[in-house]
Design a protein around this motif. Structure first.
Motif, mmCIF file in Angstrom:
data_model
loop_
_atom_site.group_PDB
_atom_site.id
_atom_site.type_symbol
_atom_site.label_atom_id
_atom_site.label_comp_id
_atom_site.label_asym_id
_atom_site.label_seq_id
_atom_site.Cartn_x
_atom_site.Cartn_y
_atom_site.Cartn_z
ATOM 1 N N LEU B 14 37.404 50.650 -42.928
ATOM 2 C CA LEU B 14 37.934 51.450 -44.018
ATOM 3 C C LEU B 14 37.218 52.794 -44.025
ATOM 4 O O LEU B 14 36.002 52.860 -43.995
ATOM 5 N N SER B 41 47.684 46.498 -40.134
ATOM 6 C CA SER B 41 48.749 45.824 -40.874
ATOM 7 C C SER B 41 48.105 44.905 -41.890
ATOM 8 O O SER B 41 47.144 44.213 -41.567
ATOM 9 N N PRO B 42 48.624 44.896 -43.109
ATOM 10 C CA PRO B 42 48.032 44.033 -44.128
ATOM 11 C C PRO B 42 48.372 42.566 -43.874
ATOM 12 O O PRO B 42 49.471 42.250 -43.446
ATOM 13 N N LEU B 43 47.417 41.682 -44.081
ATOM 14 C CA LEU B 43 47.656 40.239 -44.004
ATOM 15 C C LEU B 43 47.774 39.674 -45.414
ATOM 16 O O LEU B 43 48.737 39.016 -45.755
ATOM 17 N N VAL B 44 46.737 39.894 -46.203
ATOM 18 C CA VAL B 44 46.726 39.394 -47.576
ATOM 19 C C VAL B 44 46.157 40.485 -48.467
ATOM 20 O O VAL B 44 45.107 41.053 -48.151
ATOM 21 N N VAL B 45 46.850 40.795 -49.523
ATOM 22 C CA VAL B 45 46.309 41.713 -50.517
ATOM 23 C C VAL B 45 46.398 41.031 -51.868
ATOM 24 O O VAL B 45 47.440 40.489 -52.224
ATOM 25 N N ASP B 57 51.600 38.944 -55.542
ATOM 26 C CA ASP B 57 52.930 39.424 -55.210
ATOM 27 C C ASP B 57 52.981 40.943 -55.313
ATOM 28 O O ASP B 57 53.763 41.499 -56.056
ATOM 29 N N SER B 59 53.473 44.815 -53.833
ATOM 30 C CA SER B 59 54.227 45.412 -52.744
ATOM 31 C C SER B 59 53.339 46.418 -52.025
ATOM 32 O O SER B 59 52.585 47.173 -52.630
ATOM 33 N N VAL B 60 53.379 46.353 -50.699
ATOM 34 C CA VAL B 60 52.451 47.112 -49.868
ATOM 35 C C VAL B 60 53.238 48.021 -48.933
ATOM 36 O O VAL B 60 54.168 47.575 -48.266
ATOM 37 N N MET B 61 52.857 49.301 -48.916
ATOM 38 C CA MET B 61 53.484 50.263 -48.020
ATOM 39 C C MET B 61 52.550 50.513 -46.851
ATOM 40 O O MET B 61 51.340 50.670 -47.046
ATOM 41 N N MET B 62 53.093 50.557 -45.627
ATOM 42 C CA MET B 62 52.262 50.869 -44.473
ATOM 43 C C MET B 62 52.622 52.251 -43.997
ATOM 44 O O MET B 62 53.800 52.594 -43.911
ATOM 45 N N HIS B 63 51.642 53.043 -43.664
ATOM 46 C CA HIS B 63 51.920 54.370 -43.158
ATOM 47 C C HIS B 63 50.786 54.758 -42.232
ATOM 48 O O HIS B 63 49.700 55.089 -42.689
ATOM 49 N N THR B 87 44.692 43.599 -40.402
ATOM 50 C CA THR B 87 44.404 43.374 -38.997
ATOM 51 C C THR B 87 44.711 44.651 -38.245
ATOM 52 O O THR B 87 45.676 45.346 -38.557
ATOM 53 N N PRO B 93 40.887 40.532 -37.723
ATOM 54 C CA PRO B 93 41.033 40.827 -39.140
ATOM 55 C C PRO B 93 39.796 41.520 -39.713
ATOM 56 O O PRO B 93 38.670 41.242 -39.307
#
Lengths: 175, 519
Positions: B14, B41-45, B57, B59-63, B87, B93
Motif C-alpha cells: 500500500l 485485485s481485491p479478494l476480501v474487503v 457487501d 462495492s469495490v471499484m478497481m482502477h 492480490t 495476497p
C-alpha cells in the motif's frame, strides 16, 4: 473503471493459478554444495513502496569466507571487513577476518530491475540441508525494505513479508 | 528450482490511502481509495463499523494501481476499520487494515451503541422481575400450599402459581440469552446466535438460571403431586431457589464468600417463605374463612422467624455492599437500596398490623377483621411486587464495594509482557479502553538489562473478526523506551499483537502476544 461485486474465494482461486513473478529480493541460484565457491546473484525487483533504491547492503553470514563483490558500473562499491566468528582454513591458509558486509551505492528506479553479484567460499563447517541466509537491506529515497526476516522453526519464507534471500546448502561434491 | 529455493513472489504494498489511515473526518467519505505500488485485485474487503457490526457487501471499484471502496451511508459516528486483502498479479495476497473516524474517535462512552443497549436492559430487567416472581410467588407459594395449608383445596391458587412458575422458567432461559448479548455487547439481532447463549451460560447467572429452572420445575411438580412427596418437592424447590440466588449476583461475589453465599441463601429462602404466602393467604382469608384461623397461626409462627432472618441477612448484605453510609445517597446502588428499605419497612409495618391487631380479631369479630385482613394482604402483595421491581434494578448498578475496585482497575493501564529467548518487551497501553490509547514499550534483554534497538513496529490484528493487520511504527522516547501515540482501538476484547524489533540493520525479532482492550 470497473465496478465489481466480487466473491473473495473465487477471485482468490483464479489468481492462485497465475504464474508467480520474481520480485522479492532473492538469489538467482538457490542451492549450492558446501566446501565450494558460490557465485551469488541477488535480484532486486522493485523499490521501497515505489521509491527508487539508492543503496543495497548485503550481510555475509558466518561460514562464508573469501568474499569478493563484483563491481557494477554506475554504482560505487564498499566493503566492510571485520573478524570472522572463528579461524577458517582456506586451502591451507588460516583466515580470521574478511568481508562481512557489501554496500553498493547508486540509483535504481522502481520501474527497473537489477542484479548484484559477489563470490564467496562456503566452508566445510556449514551444515548440508540447512538454509543459509544473506540478509539484504534496500535503502531507498523514501524508507527502506529490509529483506532480513529469517523463518523461525515451523515457518517458511512464504509466511513473511520481507524474507531474507536464502540458499539451500547441499552435501559437498566428492572429488 | 523454484521448489527448492522457496517462493519468490511479487510484493504489492500500500502506497497511500485517501482518507489517510487514522484520519478523523467531519462527514462520511463516500469512497476510500487505496493506492498500491502495482496493480492489484481485491479478494476480501470488510468494514467493521464503530459498533462492531461487520459489513462485507461493499462495492469495490478497481482502477489501475488503486481500488476504491464505496462506504455505506448509514455509518454511526466513531471509529471504523476498513480491512482489505488484495492480490497482486502473481497471486500473492497482501492484507492490511486502515482506520478512519467520523465525527470523533470512538470512546468507551459510545460503545456499544446506546440505542441498541437500552431495549436489552429493559428486557433484562423485565426477565429478572418475572424470574423473581417465579422464585418468590411461585416456589414460595408452592411451599405455603403444601406445608402451611395442605388440607385446603386451593385449586385456583395452584393453577395461578403454576403459571408463575412456568413464566419463571421461561424468564430464566430467556435471561441466559440476554445476559450473553449484554456480556458480548451484541445488538438484539444476534439473540439466536450460539456464541451469545454460550457466553450467557458462562456468566455466573448461567448457573443461577439452571438451578432456578430446576427449582421451578420441582415446585410445579409439587403442586400437581399428591401425598407426602409434594412436601419433599416443594422443600427441594425452596432450597433450589436459595442456591440459585447464592450462585450469582453482587452479594455472592462479595468476600468473604463462605459467609456471603450462605447469607444470600438464607435471605432468598426467607423472602420466598414470606412473599410466597401472601397470595394463597389472601385467598384463604376470603374463601375459607372458617379454616383461616389455624392456617394463619401456622404461617405466623414461622413468619416471625423468617422476617427476623431476612432482616438480619439483609442488613448484613447491605453493610458489606455499601461500605459507608454516604454511599447510600451517592451511588445508584445505594439509592436502589434506600428505595427497597423504605418499601420493606412499609411492608413490615403492615405485617405487624396484621399480626398484632387483625389476626387476634379473627376470633372475635370474624367478618370485619377478615375483610380488613384481606385488604392489607392485598396491599402487602402490591408492596412486595414493588420491592421486586426495585431489586431488579440492581442488575445494572454495581455496589459501592465493586465500584471502588473497578474504578481502580479502569484507571490503570492494560499491561502486557512478552518474553522471547533473545528479548523481552513490556507494553503499557493507557488507558487501554475502546478509543485512542498510548502505548509505551520497554525493551530488555533476557537478563532484564535495557536493550537498544533501531526501530519498533507495532502490528495489531483480529483474525477471528476478519480484521487484517494494522501497522504503527513506534518512536523512540529515550533509552530502551518506545511509544505509539493515538493508537485507535475501536473494538474491545482480544487483539493479536506483534512487535517487530529491528535490533540492527540486519537483525529483526518478532514478539507476539494478546492484548485485551477494555470496553
Amino acid at each position: 473503471m470497473i465496478t465489481t461485486r466480487f466473491r473473495g474465494a473465487l477471485a482468490s482461486a483464479f489468481f492462485m493459478l497465475a504464474a508467480p513473478a520474481l520480485a522479492h529480493s532473492t538469489l538467482e541460484v538457490q542451492q549450492a554444495p558446501v566446501n565450494s565457491t558460490y557465485k551469488a546473484v541477488v535480484r532486486i525487483g522493485h523499490g521501497c513502496e515505489g521509491s527508487p533504491t539508492l543503496k543495497v547492503r548485503i550481510r555475509i553470514p558466518d561460514g562464508v569466507i573469501a568474499v569478493k563483490p563484483m563491481p557494477k558500473s554506475g554504482w560505487t562499491l564498499e566493503i566492510v571487513r571485520s573478524a570472522y566468528d572463528k579461524s577458517y582454513d582456506y586451502h591451507g591458509t588460516p583466515l580470521t577476518e574478511g568481508v562481512k558486509e557489501i554496500v553498493w551505492t547508486g540509483r535504481l528506479p522502481d520501474e527497473h530491475y537489477d542484479e548484484f553479484v559477489f563470490r564467496g567460499y562456503l566452508t566445510s563447517g556449514l551444515q548440508p540441508d540447512a538454509m543459509l541466509y544473506f540478509p539484504t537491506v534496500q535503502e531507498c529515497e523514501k524508507g527502506a525494505d529490509r529483506w532480513i526476516e529469517i523463518p523461525t522453526e515451523g515457518k517458511s519464507a512464504g509466511d513473511y513479508k520481507f524474507p531474507a534471500p536464502a540458499l539451500k546448502l547441499l552435501a559437498p561434491k566428492t572429488h | 528450482m523454484l521448489a527448492g529455493g522457496g517462493q519468490a513472489f511479487a510484493h504489492a504494498a500500500l502506497v497511500e490511502s485517501v482518507p489517510a489511515d487514522g484520519a478523523v473526518l467531519q462527514v462520511r467519505p463516500a469512497i476510500v481509495h487505496l493506492r498500491f505500488n502495482e496493480p492489484v485485485s481485491p479478494l476480501v474487503v470488510r468494514l467493521i463499523d464503530a459498533r462492531g457490526g461487520i459489513r462485507e457487501d461493499l462495492s469495490v471499484m478497481m482502477h489501475d494501481h488503486s481500488i476504491g471502496i464505496a462506504i455505506p451511508e448509514n455509518l454511526p459516528s466513531g471509529s471504523h476499520i476498513l480491512s482489505y486483502r488484495v492480490t497482486s498479479a502473481d497471486g500473492h495476497p497482501v492484507a492490511g487494515s486502515m482506520i478512519f473516524s467520523i465525527g470523533h474517535i470512538s470512546t468507551s462512552a459510545d460503545k456499544p451503541a446506546e440505542t441498541s443497549e437500552r431495549p436489552i436492559h429493559s428486557l433484562l430487567w423485565l426477565a429478572r422481575l418475572v424470574f423473581y416472581l417465579g422464585a418468590f410467588v411461585g416456589a414460595g407459594g408452592a411451599l405455603f400450599v403444601t406445608w402451611v395449608a395442605p388440607s385446603l383445596r386451593l385449586l385456583l391458587v395452584g393453577r395461578v402459581l403454576r403459571g408463575f412458575l412456568a413464566a419463571g422458567i421461561a424468564a430464566a432461559i430467556v435471561s441466559i440469552g440476554l445476559q450473553g448479548l449484554d456480556a458480548l455487547g451484541r445488538p438484539f439481532v444476534d439473540f439466536p446466535s450460539g456464541a451469545v447463549w454460550l457466553a450467557g451460560l458462562a456468566t455466573a447467572f448461567g448457573t443461577s438460571a439452571i438451578l432456578a429452572s430446576t427449582a421451578f420445575a420441582l415446585a410445579f411438580a409439587s403442586l400437581l403431586a399428591r401425598g407426602g412427596s409434594r412436601r419433599a418437592l416443594s422443600l427441594a424447590a425452596l432450597a433450589g431457589v436459595g442456591l440459585a440466588f447464592a450462585a450469582s449476583g453482587h452479594a455472592s461475589a462479595a468476600t468473604p464468600q463462605w459467609l456471603m453465599r450462605p447469607v444470600m441463601f438464607l435471605h432468598a429462602v426467607a423472602v420466598a417463605y414470606w412473599v410466597g404466602a401472601l397470595l394463597p393467604l389472601a385467598v384463604v382469608v376470603r374463601r375459607f374463612p372458617s379454616q383461616a384461623q389455624p392456617v394463619i397461626r401456622r404461617f405466623s409462627g414461622v413468619a416471625v422467624a423468617a422476617v427476623a432472618v431476612l432482616t438480619a441477612t439483609g442488613l448484613m448484605l447491605a453493610y458489606v455492599q455499601v461500605e459507608a453510609p454516604k454511599n447510600l445517597f451517592d451511588t445508584d446502588y445505594g439509592l436502589v437500596l434506600l428505595a427497597k428499605l423504605i418499601l420493606v419497612a412499609a411492608l413490615l409495618a403492615l405485617a405487624s398490623v396484621n399480626r398484632v391487631l387483625l389476626t387476634p380479631g379473627l376470633e372475635v369479630s370474624r367478618d370485619k377483621s377478615r375483610h380488613r385482613l384481606g385488604r392489607t394482604i392485598a396491599i402487602e402483595i402490591g408492596l412486595a411486587a414493588l420491592v421486586l421491581m426495585v431489586v431488579g434494578l440492581w442488575r445494572f448498578t454495581p455496589p459501592p464495594r465493586a465500584l471502588e475496585t473497578s474504578r481502580a482497575a479502569a484507571a490503570s493501564p492494560v499491561s502486557l509482557h512478552i518474553h522471547m529467548p533473545s528479548i523481552m518487551a513490556g507494553l503499557m497501553v493507557s488507558p487501554g479502553h475502546v478509543g485512542s490509547s498510548q502505548v509505551r514499550i520497554a525493551l530488555s534483554s533476557p537478563a532484564s538489562r535495557p536493550l537498544d534497538a533501531k526501530g519498533v513496529t507495532l502490528i495489531l490484528s483480529r483474525p477471528a473478526d476478519g480484521i487484517e493487520p494494522i501497522e504503527r511504527s513506534a518512536r523512540k522516547v529515550g533509552g530502551n523506551a518506545w511509544q505509539v501515540d493515538n493508537l485507535v482501538l475501536p473494538l474491545a476484547g482480544p487483539w493479536q499483537i506483534r512487535l517487530e524489533v529491528l535490533i540492527s540493520d540486519f537483525d529483526k525479532t518478532s514478539l507476539e502476544g494478546t492484548l485485551v482492550v477494555r470496553p
